[in-house]
Design a protein around this motif. Structure first.
Motif, PDB file in Angstrom:
ATOM      1  N   SER A   1      -8.624  -7.456   2.672  1.00 32.03           N
ATOM      2  CA  SER A   1      -8.307  -5.978   3.018  1.00 32.03           C
ATOM      3  C   SER A   1      -8.137  -6.170   4.636  1.00 32.03           C
ATOM      4  O   SER A   1      -8.403  -6.765   5.283  1.00 32.03           O
TER       5      SER A   1
ATOM      6  N   ARG B   1       0.937  -1.246  -0.045  1.00 30.56           N
ATOM      7  CA  ARG B   1       0.074  -0.008   0.001  1.00 30.56           C
ATOM      8  C   ARG B   1       0.926   1.143   0.191  1.00 30.56           C
ATOM      9  O   ARG B   1       1.201   1.651   1.025  1.00 30.56           O
TER      10      ARG B   1
ATOM     11  N   PHE C   1      -6.510   1.424   2.718  1.00 26.84           N
ATOM     12  CA  PHE C   1      -6.811   0.171   2.045  1.00 26.84           C
ATOM     13  C   PHE C   1      -8.177   0.705   1.230  1.00 26.84           C
ATOM     14  O   PHE C   1      -9.096  -0.238   0.796  1.00 26.84           O
TER      15      PHE C   1
ATOM     16  N   GLY D   1      -7.440  -0.911  -3.683  1.00 26.03           N
ATOM     17  CA  GLY D   1      -7.494  -1.232  -2.409  1.00 26.03           C
ATOM     18  C   GLY D   1      -8.151  -2.532  -1.901  1.00 26.03           C
ATOM     19  O   GLY D   1      -7.651  -3.012  -1.001  1.00 26.03           O
TER      20      GLY D   1
ATOM     21  N   TYR E   1      -2.394 -10.540  -1.130  1.00 26.35           N
ATOM     22  CA  TYR E   1      -3.113  -9.558  -1.198  1.00 26.35           C
ATOM     23  C   TYR E   1      -2.831  -8.267  -2.339  1.00 26.35           C
ATOM     24  O   TYR E   1      -3.559  -8.004  -3.156  1.00 26.35           O
TER      25      TYR E   1
ATOM     26  N   GLU F   1      -8.799  -3.089   6.014  1.00 26.34           N
ATOM     27  CA  GLU F   1      -9.751  -1.775   6.576  1.00 26.34           C
ATOM     28  C   GLU F   1     -10.776  -2.297   7.264  1.00 26.34           C
ATOM     29  O   GLU F   1     -11.330  -3.387   7.445  1.00 26.34           O
TER      30      GLU F   1
END
Length: 328
Positions: free
Chosen positions: A152, A97, A172, A177, A130, A154
């Motif tokens: 994720s 990320r 994310f 994302g 991921y 998140e």
């Protein structure tokens, strides 16, 4: 060409990051590149031929310390199959990320990089899975192989996962994302996980787009990639994906090699012991003792025999004989 390919067999295990990057730079000098992607990532590209490109998302310490030769996973395919390989290497638990990664993938897309290849495979495990899923959208029509993928981090999407809490501050929600959504452009996506690992199974369930194939591997636990490497099937899985021949049947034919994996059999034995299934435990241990001759299975056989004797059953091969019964 033959001389250049021979250098890819050089061991890189245990090198410092600087020495590793320098050695890989030598390997790729005539047929690829090593390029920093921001401060926390490196792209390693080996350009062999336009047939198949393998894109792997890996973490430096795992490659350097866990892989036997210290090579990214795609190096072997570049060597044996003559395929091209792009490795996105994270220096730490970045989860890929990083705006620099986004910019790099956008640049490849704008340049038509992926269009130069007849087929593209994305591969990763856990954090790398991921990344592979999230950025696979850059190459529509690719095959994606994911081991223990995380959808994720998140908090709003996966509040039930207590792992990686210190990484939830990462973004994310922006582009690339939510990994399951990014698989919409893939030809096929293969999700490999142990359904007995509760959190892994919950993440896997979020990968439910059309063309997704779930390959459940009970009793492998949370180190599937390393077990696959030990079983010598991981590269074969990727080879089949590169040839567009990977499917459920071909995967499980290869996966039969788990029967020769001491790690897998130990986990299976532990599950049988916890479930109080001494008969099945005895059968497993007798078979494993004959083929693998490991102390864990000799001990397991003795324990299972003792439990069966308490129930009036003695264990013989290949059948069980009642001690106090009239027949067999």
């Amino acid at each position: 060409m033959i001389e250049r390919r021979a250098t890819i067999t050089t061991s890189l295990a245990g090198l410092t990051r600087a020495d590793w990057l320098a050695k890989v730079d030598e390997i790729t000098e005539d047929e690829g590149y090593v390029e920093p992607v921001g401060r926390n990532h490196t792209a390693v590209f080996i350009d062999r031929e336009p047939t198949v490109l393998v894109v792997t998302f890996e973490e430096f310490d795992t490659v350097r310390l866990s892989n036997e030769d210290g090579h990214p996973l795609g190096f072997r395919l570049a060597q044996t199959q003559g395929w091209s390989h792009l490795c996105l290497m994270a220096h730490g638990e970045t989860w890929f990320r990083d705006p620099a990664i986004t910019g790099y993938m956008d640049r490849l897309t704008d340049e038509g990089f992926f269009e130069d290849f007849e087929h593209v495979i994305f591969y990763g495990a856990e954090m790398g899975a991921y990344g592979a899923a999230a950025y696979s959208v850059a190459a529509p029509g690719s095959d994606v192989v994911l081991v223990q993928p995380i959808a994720s981090l998140e908090a709003a999407r996966t509040p039930w996962d207590p792992r990686f809490r210190d990484k939830r501050r990462l973004d994310f929600t922006s582009r690339y994302g939510y990994a399951p959504e990014m698989l919409e452009a893939a030809r096929r996506a293969f999700i490999i996980y142990d359904p007995r690992e509760h959190l892994d199974s919950m993440h896997a369930a979020l990968f439910d787009r059309e063309g997704t194939v779930h390959l459940r591997c009970p009793f492998l636990g949370d180190r599937i990639e390393q077990d696959f490497l030990q079983m010598k099937i991981l590269h074969q899985v990727l080879e089949l994906a590169g040839e567009k021949r990977l499917d459920r049947s071909s995967f499980f034919r290869m996966y039969r090699r788990r029967r020769d994996s001491a790690a897998y059999l130990r986990r299976l034995l532990s599950a049988l012991e916890e479930a109080d299934r001494p008969w099945l435990a005895a059968l497993l241990c007798r078979n494993a003792v004959e083929r693998l001759n490991r102390q864990r299975f000799r001990d397991g056989l003795r324990n299972a025999q003792s439990q069966l004797l308490e129930k009036g059953i003695t264990f013989t091969w290949p059948r069980l004989v009642k001690i106090n019964g009239a027949g067999r």
